[in-house]
Design a protein around this motif. Structure first.
Motif, PDB file in Angstrom:
ATOM      1  N   SER A  14       0.856  -1.174   0.000  1.00 16.12           N
ATOM      2  CA  SER A  14       0.000   0.000   0.000  1.00 16.12           C
ATOM      3  C   SER A  14       0.896   1.229   0.000  1.00 16.12           C
ATOM      4  O   SER A  14       1.909   1.257   0.701  1.00 16.12           O
ATOM      5  CB  SER A  14      -0.876   0.006   1.255  1.00 16.12           C
ATOM      6  N   PRO A  15       0.552   2.258  -0.777  1.00 11.78           N
ATOM      7  CA  PRO A  15       1.375   3.460  -0.795  1.00 11.78           C
ATOM      8  C   PRO A  15       1.126   4.371   0.411  1.00 11.78           C
ATOM      9  O   PRO A  15       1.732   5.412   0.550  1.00 11.78           O
ATOM     10  CB  PRO A  15       0.974   4.147  -2.099  1.00 11.78           C
ATOM     11  N   PHE A  16       0.233   3.979   1.299  1.00 13.08           N
ATOM     12  CA  PHE A  16      -0.040   4.738   2.518  1.00 13.08           C
ATOM     13  C   PHE A  16      -0.456   3.760   3.603  1.00 13.08           C
ATOM     14  O   PHE A  16      -0.729   2.600   3.334  1.00 13.08           O
ATOM     15  CB  PHE A  16      -1.144   5.781   2.290  1.00 13.08           C
ATOM     16  N   ARG A  17      -0.496   4.240   4.842  1.00 13.62           N
ATOM     17  CA  ARG A  17      -1.026   3.413   5.915  1.00 13.62           C
ATOM     18  C   ARG A  17      -1.765   4.275   6.921  1.00 13.62           C
ATOM     19  O   ARG A  17      -1.480   5.461   7.077  1.00 13.62           O
ATOM     20  CB  ARG A  17       0.055   2.592   6.583  1.00 13.62           C
ATOM     21  N   VAL A  18      -2.719   3.666   7.576  1.00 12.87           N
ATOM     22  CA  VAL A  18      -3.500   4.334   8.609  1.00 12.87           C
ATOM     23  C   VAL A  18      -2.628   4.436   9.854  1.00 12.87           C
ATOM     24  O   VAL A  18      -2.004   3.453  10.271  1.00 12.87           O
ATOM     25  CB  VAL A  18      -4.797   3.551   8.906  1.00 12.87           C
ATOM     26  N   ILE A  19      -2.590   5.624  10.457  1.00 19.99           N
ATOM     27  CA  ILE A  19      -1.690   5.826  11.584  1.00 19.99           C
ATOM     28  C   ILE A  19      -2.396   6.072  12.915  1.00 19.99           C
ATOM     29  O   ILE A  19      -1.749   6.135  13.952  1.00 19.99           O
ATOM     30  CB  ILE A  19      -0.704   6.985  11.315  1.00 19.99           C
ATOM     31  N   ASP A  20      -3.717   6.204  12.910  1.00 22.82           N
ATOM     32  CA  ASP A  20      -4.415   6.377  14.189  1.00 22.82           C
ATOM     33  C   ASP A  20      -5.848   5.874  14.091  1.00 22.82           C
ATOM     34  O   ASP A  20      -6.315   5.473  13.024  1.00 22.82           O
ATOM     35  CB  ASP A  20      -4.351   7.829  14.669  1.00 22.82           C
ATOM     36  N   HIS A  22      -8.543   7.406  14.116  1.00 20.08           N
ATOM     37  CA  HIS A  22      -9.442   8.289  13.364  1.00 20.08           C
ATOM     38  C   HIS A  22      -9.363   8.055  11.861  1.00 20.08           C
ATOM     39  O   HIS A  22     -10.074   8.691  11.097  1.00 20.08           O
ATOM     40  CB  HIS A  22      -9.126   9.753  13.669  1.00 20.08           C
ATOM     41  N   GLY A  23      -8.481   7.171  11.433  1.00 19.12           N
ATOM     42  CA  GLY A  23      -8.336   6.872  10.021  1.00 19.12           C
ATOM     43  C   GLY A  23      -7.366   7.776   9.283  1.00 19.12           C
ATOM     44  O   GLY A  23      -7.325   7.765   8.062  1.00 19.12           O
ATOM     45  N   SER A  24      -6.597   8.563  10.016  1.00 23.73           N
ATOM     46  CA  SER A  24      -5.584   9.413   9.373  1.00 23.73           C
ATOM     47  C   SER A  24      -4.557   8.529   8.674  1.00 23.73           C
ATOM     48  O   SER A  24      -4.209   7.463   9.171  1.00 23.73           O
ATOM     49  CB  SER A  24      -4.875  10.286  10.421  1.00 23.73           C
TER      50      SER A  24
END
Length: 90
Positions: A14-20, A22-24
């Motif tokens: 994945s080119p991004f990941r959820v970090i908290d 709240h779905g950020s």
């Protein structure tokens, strides 16, 4: 994201990941797992990484395998698909 280049294997990233909670999200190459596919593309196994060491192991890894009617059949399919890569499943 899957980028299949042959050899019956592809990484799932994945080119991004959820970090908290709240779905950020943050930009990051996140390795989700590896997919093993047979030549006819009618059987597959996805070996999912775990969060603490970012790798899959036969003793504590999670897998998604199809088509399989039960755990035993899923293990057999996975063994057949992964043996080419030297992975042993017990």
């Amino acid at each position: 994201m899957l980028q299949y280049s042959g050899n019956n294997f592809t990484s799932i990233i994945s080119p991004f990941r959820v970090i908290d909670e709240h779905g950020s999200v943050t930009a990051d190459i996140y390795f989700y797992g590896a997919a093993y596919i047979n030549v006819a593309f009618n059987q597959f196994t996805i070996a999912l990484t775990n969060d603490w060491n970012k790798q899959w192991t036969p003793t504590d890894g999670f897998m998604i395998t199809a088509p399989a009617k039960d755990r035993e059949e899923a293990i057999q399919i996975s063994q057949d698909l992964m043996k080419k890569f030297g992975t042993i499943i017990n």
